[in-house]
Design an enzyme around this catalytic site. Structure first.
Site, PDB file in Angstrom:
ATOM      1  N   SER A  81       0.801  -1.229   0.000  1.00 14.85           N
ATOM      2  CA  SER A  81       0.000   0.000   0.000  1.00 14.85           C
ATOM      3  C   SER A  81       0.828   1.271   0.000  1.00 14.85           C
ATOM      4  O   SER A  81       0.368   2.313  -0.482  1.00 14.85           O
ATOM      5  CB  SER A  81      -0.930   0.006   1.223  1.00 14.85           C
ATOM      6  OG  SER A  81      -0.183  -0.168   2.417  1.00 14.85           O
ATOM      7  N   HIS A 318      -1.238   6.248   6.287  1.00 10.97           N
ATOM      8  CA  HIS A 318      -0.590   6.076   4.992  1.00 10.97           C
ATOM      9  C   HIS A 318      -0.272   7.459   4.441  1.00 10.97           C
ATOM     10  O   HIS A 318      -0.904   8.454   4.816  1.00 10.97           O
ATOM     11  CB  HIS A 318      -1.497   5.310   4.018  1.00 10.97           C
ATOM     12  CG  HIS A 318      -1.445   3.831   4.189  1.00 10.97           C
ATOM     13  ND1 HIS A 318      -2.168   3.183   5.153  1.00 10.97           N
ATOM     14  CD2 HIS A 318      -0.745   2.869   3.522  1.00 10.97           C
ATOM     15  CE1 HIS A 318      -1.930   1.884   5.084  1.00 10.97           C
ATOM     16  NE2 HIS A 318      -1.060   1.668   4.104  1.00 10.97           N
TER      17      HIS A 318
END
Length: 351
Positions: A81, A318
């Protein structure tokens, strides 16, 4: 009959040349004399007179610079990711390519930014997938072909981030956040996480071996993970105490050190064998310094929680768009710098 006579003549000329060379070597004749006599015996490729250029040139091997080696073929982006663009995926109007809606590949990832910066001879291919482990790089996710199969002999640059899911970071972070404020559930995971990080070594080595087998001349750049919280946290962030943040920083450092060590060991083997290509590690641990989670201008998304079921949303912690742009800077800098040793990539030239 004429053909047989020509073959006999060639053999006589070759034998004469060998005899001349041996005699001159034994006699200690000056080096400059030998080429002239050799040309007298073997005329092809020699100048007809001192003023004429030779009629041909022997092929030459030219060592490629790190940039030339990286750009000489296709750029293939693999990984998890942190490479797919999970943190900015929800900002995309449409998927990047087939399967991107499952893998959360986003145009705001560092991958398109790198691809747009350089004139890769073979273009670029983007196959990083959110949630990927080292095993899934080799076996596939969501019914799609394994990422590793996207790499072929034409690949000249491969980038990837991998290892965080092997260490179980998503579950670790969930247990750290979805807990009672005074609970030690976060740091209590230390032994299990340390074991999983240790188990990463052989699986990462296998991934690197597969990449090398498929693209022997490629430069492989492995990107580490950024420190998620300030080096010296001073307040609770998203239900993470100061102790929790310090522990998560330490775990990230251990993971990076493991990935970096495996990468360096593999590249030393390539260098020792004089093999083409490289395996390079980019340590991103300090990449977000001053912009960690909880700072005024973070390069990481803050906590997002899905209520039903109670889980941490994937984009939490993230990179933001700024974070991915920072990653692109690191990759571009590494492309220019190279592995810190001579590459054994050559181009055959005849002029």
């Amino acid at each position: 009959m004429a053909r047989a006579r020509r073959r006999w003549h060639v053999r006589r000329v070759a034998a004469a040349a060998a005899a001349v060379g041996a005699a001159l070597a034994l006699a200690g004749v000056p080096l400059g004399v030998y080429p002239k006599l050799a040309c007298a015996v073997l005329s092809p490729g020699c100048p007809a007179s001192p003023l004429q250029e030779p009629r041909g040139h022997l092929p030459r091997l030219t060592r490629l610079t790190p940039v030339q080696a990286a750009l000489s073929g296709t750029y293939v982006a693999l990984g998890d990711s942190y490479s797919s663009g999970e943190g900015v995926y929800d900002q995309d109007a449409s998927p990047v390519n087939d399967g991107a809606d499952r893998c959360h590949r986003a145009r705001g990832s560092y991958v398109p930014l790198v691809a747009e910066t350089h004139p890769f001879t073979g273009g670029s291919a983007f196959y990083a997938c959110s949630g990927a482990t080292t095993r899934q790089l080799l076996s596939g996710q969501y019914g799609q072909a394994p990422q590793i199969t996207r790499v072929g002999p034409s690949a000249s640059l491969v980038t990837l981030s991998i290892g965080g899911n092997d260490a179980g970071f998503t579950d670790v972070l969930t247990d750290c956040i979805v807990k009672l404020p005074w609970s030690s559930a976060c740091v209590d995971q230390d032994a299990a996480v340390a074991r999983r990080i240790a188990e990463l070594r052989p699986s990462l080595s296998r991934v690197l071996g597969e990449l090398r087998a498929r693209a022997p001349g490629a430069r492989v750049i492995v990107l580490g993970y950024p420190r998620p919280f300030p080096a010296s946290p001073v307040r609770t962030v998203d239900n993470l105490s100061v102790t929790d943040q310090r522990w998560l920083n330490t775990v990230t450092r251990k993971l990076n050190d493991t990935v970096g060590a495996v990468t360096a060991e593999y590249d030393r083997g390539l260098a020792g064998l004089g093999a083409p290509g490289s395996v390079e590690y980019v340590d991103a641990y300090e990449a977000f310094t001053g912009h960690e989670a909880g700072t005024p201008q973070p390069y990481l998304n803050s906590l997002a929680v899905d209520i039903d079921p109670l889980t941490v949303n994937a984009r939490s912690f993230h990179p933001t768009g700024d974070g991915y742009r920072r990653f692109a800077e690191l990759i571009n800098r590494q492309i220019a710098a190279g592995p810190g040793r001579p590459l054994h990539n050559f181009r055959l030239t005849t002029s």
